[in-house]
Design an enzyme around this catalytic site. Structure first.
Site, mmCIF file in Angstrom:
data_model
loop_
_atom_site.group_PDB
_atom_site.id
_atom_site.type_symbol
_atom_site.label_atom_id
_atom_site.label_comp_id
_atom_site.label_asym_id
_atom_site.label_seq_id
_atom_site.Cartn_x
_atom_site.Cartn_y
_atom_site.Cartn_z
ATOM 1 N N GLU A 41 -0.691 -9.761 6.531
ATOM 2 C CA GLU A 41 -1.328 -8.537 6.054
ATOM 3 C C GLU A 41 -2.271 -8.859 4.890
ATOM 4 O O GLU A 41 -2.187 -9.917 4.276
ATOM 5 C CB GLU A 41 -0.258 -7.545 5.564
ATOM 6 C CG GLU A 41 0.660 -7.047 6.678
ATOM 7 C CD GLU A 41 1.602 -5.926 6.224
ATOM 8 O OE1 GLU A 41 1.701 -4.920 6.943
ATOM 9 O OE2 GLU A 41 2.240 -6.065 5.173
ATOM 10 N N LEU A 50 4.455 7.906 -3.646
ATOM 11 C CA LEU A 50 4.693 6.465 -3.458
ATOM 12 C C LEU A 50 3.383 5.700 -3.463
ATOM 13 O O LEU A 50 2.465 6.021 -2.711
ATOM 14 C CB LEU A 50 5.432 6.258 -2.122
ATOM 15 C CG LEU A 50 5.670 4.817 -1.647
ATOM 16 C CD1 LEU A 50 6.976 4.732 -0.855
ATOM 17 C CD2 LEU A 50 4.521 4.283 -0.790
ATOM 18 N N TYR A 106 -5.065 3.474 5.994
ATOM 19 C CA TYR A 106 -4.414 2.237 5.583
ATOM 20 C C TYR A 106 -5.332 1.424 4.665
ATOM 21 O O TYR A 106 -6.442 1.830 4.350
ATOM 22 C CB TYR A 106 -3.983 1.442 6.829
ATOM 23 C CG TYR A 106 -2.604 1.816 7.328
ATOM 24 C CD1 TYR A 106 -1.989 3.010 6.931
ATOM 25 C CD2 TYR A 106 -1.912 0.990 8.205
ATOM 26 C CE1 TYR A 106 -0.717 3.339 7.389
ATOM 27 C CE2 TYR A 106 -0.636 1.315 8.668
ATOM 28 C CZ TYR A 106 -0.044 2.495 8.248
ATOM 29 O OH TYR A 106 1.210 2.809 8.698
ATOM 30 N N SER A 107 -4.854 0.234 4.331
ATOM 31 C CA SER A 107 -5.546 -0.546 3.312
ATOM 32 C C SER A 107 -6.932 -1.003 3.724
ATOM 33 O O SER A 107 -7.243 -1.136 4.913
ATOM 34 C CB SER A 107 -4.705 -1.763 2.935
ATOM 35 O OG SER A 107 -3.654 -1.326 2.122
ATOM 36 N N ASN A 124 1.438 2.057 -2.857
ATOM 37 C CA ASN A 124 1.542 0.643 -2.463
ATOM 38 C C ASN A 124 0.214 -0.062 -2.689
ATOM 39 O O ASN A 124 -0.327 0.071 -3.801
ATOM 40 C CB ASN A 124 2.219 0.427 -1.111
ATOM 41 C CG ASN A 124 1.641 1.136 0.071
ATOM 42 O OD1 ASN A 124 1.553 2.352 0.096
ATOM 43 N ND2 ASN A 124 1.255 0.387 1.081
ATOM 44 N N ASP A 125 -0.288 -0.810 -1.752
ATOM 45 C CA ASP A 125 -1.373 -1.773 -1.988
ATOM 46 C C ASP A 125 -2.551 -1.266 -2.824
ATOM 47 O O ASP A 125 -3.082 -0.192 -2.550
ATOM 48 C CB ASP A 125 -1.991 -2.216 -0.654
ATOM 49 C CG ASP A 125 -0.991 -2.448 0.435
ATOM 50 O OD1 ASP A 125 0.220 -2.362 0.188
ATOM 51 O OD2 ASP A 125 -1.431 -2.712 1.566
#
Ligand code: FRU
Length: 484
Positions: free
Chosen positions: A215, A35, A97-98, A37-38
């Site tokens: 975010e 998966l 995390y990002s 994401n960002d």
């Protein structure tokens, strides 16, 4: 903590390229499994655009957040993606995390949020530096160990920027009373990071809160203007706005880091499609180049590729320009190299009510459409018995993207204001499942997926309620980006 076998994961990526499934995209960055994401750590360094992104290599759910990495010089040829960072210690055991990237001393550094949860699920977010060694990100020191008093543990996604020669970062945050905002830190002379506080926007003064969490912020400069990008969560949907579960947009104006106030215009969304979130920007060579995540948090049911072992993509890179307080976004010009001129089709029709062009496996459609007497125009992608329609109502000046004619994946509509006078300019990119529509030279953009049930290539169709004065432009088949 899950076990991450970096070598095995990287081998598995190589072994599964090029993609074979017909739902895999050809000119959008995707992974063969897991998966995405960002986008993270976007940095131009030593001649290459480095692109990291959130990735769970172990499944198609939002867990095990790692950073994947690829790099490109031209947005056409990319390095084969690799696993660049994964959870390793008590600070980031629940996710890398990002975060962002920046250059320092000729090298590529990153700053990211370490996510750790205790046995009661209580989070501690720490902001940590790292150094990309050409292979993986080496983790360096933690610069902010946890949230400041007055904020919850939803405190993440640092983005570095420079002001008056000093390094700063902006961070997405939530106040103790659950209001979304951004805070700023500044690096002082001895290398310590000082908390400057919340950047106050109009939203911090109004009684009504503007979302419960912001975010993935960024503070960018466009000439004399400051632009704060952010992703507010929990905005109630309006007629032509905020129709996704969470939003991505910006405030343009002037930010003072002395008074920690920003004067700005209204919050404007960067994209009106179903599948756009958490964008990030490279600033290089006078360009702001944005990549977004093609996906949406909390809408997993909308993405049928999850059953096939992968989910989500990144958008094409887009150049942002600010004109009269509004951001225009257009695909980077490098992508023109994907156009296959040999079999391009010219469209030059007058007084027409019906146009149909069969598309290949990837296409760009660049058109000017003069309305004449037509008030309602349907621009369709027809996949046999299924279709997705971009419906323009000229009188109302409203564009509606309608996926209700598709069987699989997310459906429904997205509506937004689109101001067109006598003519409408469209640049439409149709990948196998990822679609990006640029209207009026990027004044408005919409990104969304369609998952045709049958193995049928689309036909591009234009229909109108009265003859269109003219439709002129060109349709190209697009080559795939390459991973080498
Ligand atoms: C946005 C986000 C970020 C977070 C990351 C975790 O999509 O929730 O706030 O850092 O994803 O994957």
């Amino acid at each position: 903590m899950e076990q991450f076998d970096v070598k095995a994961i990287n081998r598995k990526i190589r072994d599964n390229l090029p993609f074979s499934h017909r739902w895999h995209n050809r000119f959008h960055i995707e992974m063969p499994f897991g998966l995405i994401n960002d986008p993270n750590g976007l940095t131009f360094c030593n001649g290459e655009y480095h692109i990291f992104y959130q990735w769970n290599p172990l499944g198609t759910v939002h867990k095990n957040k790692c950073w994947a990495h690829t790099a490109t010089r031209d947005f056409v040829n990319y390095r084969v993606p690799t696993l660049a960072m994964h959870p390793t210690d008590e600070h980031d055991k629940d996710g890398c995390y990002s975060g962002c990237g920046f250059t320092e001393g000729g090298g590529l550094r990153v700053l990211y949020t370490c996510n750790a949860k205790d046995e009661n699920g209580v989070r501690t977010p720490a902001q940590r530096l790292g150094t990309y060694d050409g292979d993986v990100v080496r983790k360096d020191e933690i610069v902010v160990p946890k949230e400041e008093p007055g904020y919850t543990a939803h405190y993440r996604d640092p983005y570095v920027f420079w002001r008056h020669g000093q390094k700063h970062f902006v961070l997405g945050a939530q106040t103790a009373d659950e209001r979304g905002c951004v805070v700023i830190y500044r690096e002082n002379k001895n290398g310590a990071w000082e908390f400057l506080g919340e950047l106050k926007t109009k939203m911090s003064e109004s009684a009504e809160k503007f979302g419960y969490m912001w975010e993935c912020p960024a503070l960018l400069r466009f000439g004399e203007y400051d632009v704060l990008l952010c992703c507010p969560q929990g905005l109630p949907a309006k007629d032509f706005k905020y129709q996704n579960a969470h939003q991505s947009g910006y405030f343009a104006g002037h930010a003072s880091l002395d008074s920690m106030e920003m004067y700005h215009g209204r919050f404007t969304e960067l994209d009106h499609g179903f599948d756009f979130y958490a964008p990030q920007v490279f600033t290089h060579g006078g360009r702001h180049i944005m990549l977004g995540w093609m996906g949406m948090p909390d809408r997993d049911v909308d993405y049928p590729t999850a059953e096939k072992g992968w989910v989500f993509a990144l958008t094409m890179p887009r150049v942002l320009t600010l004109r009269q307080g509004h951001i225009f976004a257009q695909p980077v010009k490098e992508l023109r190299a994907l156009r296959i001129e040999e079999n391009a089709v010219d469209i030059d029709a007058q007084d027409t009510q019906n146009i149909a062009v069969p598309l290949g496996e990837g296409a760009e459609i660049l058109l000017d459409l003069e309305f004449g007497k037509a008030q309602n125009v349907d621009i369709e992608l027809v996949y046999g018995l299924e279709k997705t329609v971009l419906h323009y109502d000229k009188k109302a000046q409203v564009m509606i993207i309608d996926r209700s004619g598709m069987k699989l994946g997310g459906r429904g509509t997205r509506k937004f204001k689109l101001y067109a006078d006598e003519k409408l300019a469209l640049d439409l990119f149709v990948d196998r499942t990822a679609i990006e529509a640029f209207f009026e030279h990027g004044e408005e953009v919409a990104s969304f997926f369609v998952f045709p049930e049958k193995n049928i290539l689309p036909e591009f169709v234009i229909k109108s309620d009265a003859p269109l004065q003219s439709v002129t432009g060109r349709v190209w088949e697009l080559a795939a980006i390459q991973f080498k």
